[in-house]
Write a protein that holds these residues in place. Structure first.
Motif, mmCIF file in Angstrom:
data_model
loop_
_atom_site.group_PDB
_atom_site.id
_atom_site.type_symbol
_atom_site.label_atom_id
_atom_site.label_comp_id
_atom_site.label_asym_id
_atom_site.label_seq_id
_atom_site.Cartn_x
_atom_site.Cartn_y
_atom_site.Cartn_z
ATOM 1 N N ASN A 51 28.229 -18.341 9.731
ATOM 2 C CA ASN A 51 28.174 -16.959 9.928
ATOM 3 C C ASN A 51 27.001 -16.146 9.156
ATOM 4 O O ASN A 51 26.370 -15.228 9.629
ATOM 5 N N GLY A 52 26.390 -16.835 8.102
ATOM 6 C CA GLY A 52 25.354 -16.381 7.592
ATOM 7 C C GLY A 52 25.601 -14.871 6.836
ATOM 8 O O GLY A 52 24.508 -14.005 6.538
ATOM 9 N N SER A 53 26.981 -14.678 6.387
ATOM 10 C CA SER A 53 27.019 -13.404 5.690
ATOM 11 C C SER A 53 26.522 -13.394 4.103
ATOM 12 O O SER A 53 26.625 -14.452 3.732
ATOM 13 N N THR A 54 26.349 -12.255 3.801
ATOM 14 C CA THR A 54 25.708 -12.197 2.340
ATOM 15 C C THR A 54 26.481 -11.145 1.651
ATOM 16 O O THR A 54 27.181 -10.213 2.159
ATOM 17 N N PRO A 106 24.174 -15.609 -0.399
ATOM 18 C CA PRO A 106 24.992 -16.359 0.823
ATOM 19 C C PRO A 106 26.374 -16.235 0.356
ATOM 20 O O PRO A 106 26.628 -16.756 -0.698
ATOM 21 N N ALA A 146 28.878 -20.250 5.982
ATOM 22 C CA ALA A 146 27.601 -20.924 6.061
ATOM 23 C C ALA A 146 26.882 -20.585 7.340
ATOM 24 O O ALA A 146 25.830 -19.971 7.465
#
Length: 181
Positions: free
Chosen positions: A117-120, A127, A115
């Protein structure tokens, strides 16, 4: 309210896994149809099917414990004296429970970092913590189901376990051996 909680306790994993497995089937069939009938592929369907599979895998562990259909090695248990079998089951449940309790903070940290890192995801741009929270949810459900199994096993074999403490387990084992010969 109690009726709803009992219904949820009895059906949660089955409903979630059914929805996920139906979703996987629809996605895979849709991908096949798109490729062979329309000569184009859906870029996101494989990814979503994979995420559904991950979630259903983690949910299935608690479901198996709830339904008592987990894979276990019965040879060891069957070779033991009959009076020790309830004890072995209780020890097994305790070990799994402790394992879950120890792993939950790591699973939480895994989700927290995802969460942060905000990677998708590549195709869907979801997310990643949606997907990476599957181990945490699976461990939480497994902890509840193992605790329920522990209590159920204790209630079923409480009297037998107390009797086995009064009589040496070796005698029970010797009686079984003599009966086999």
């Amino acid at each position: 309210m109690i009726k709803r909680l009992k219904w949820l306790d009895e059906n949660l994993e089955e409903i979630l896994m059914s929805v996920l497995l139906i979703g996987i089937s629809v996605l895979v069939i849709g991908q096949v149809v798109a490729r062979y009938l329309f000569n184009s592929s859906l870029s996101w369907s494989d990814e979503l099917a994979r995420y559904f599979l991950v979630w259903s895998t983690f949910l299935s562990v608690s479901y198996c414990v709830k339904k008592r259909i987990s894979i276990k090695i019965d040879q060891f248990q069957n070779a033991m004296p009959k009076g020790s079998i309830p004890w072995i089951k209780m020890i097994r449940h305790t070990i799994v429970f402790v394992f879950c309790i120890l792993m939950i903070p790591y699973a939480w940290e895994y989700v927290r970092q995802a969460a942060f890192n905000g990677s998708t995801s590549p195709a869907l741009k979801l997310p990643m913590y949606y997907i990476q929270s599957a181990p945490l949810v699976g461990l939480l459900l497994l902890t509840v189901r193992v605790a329920q199994a522990w209590v159920r096993e204790y209630k079923l074999s409480r009297k037998y376990m107390l009797e086995s403490l009064k009589h040496p387990l070796r005698e029970d084992y010797n009686k079984n051996k003599e009966g086999e010969e």
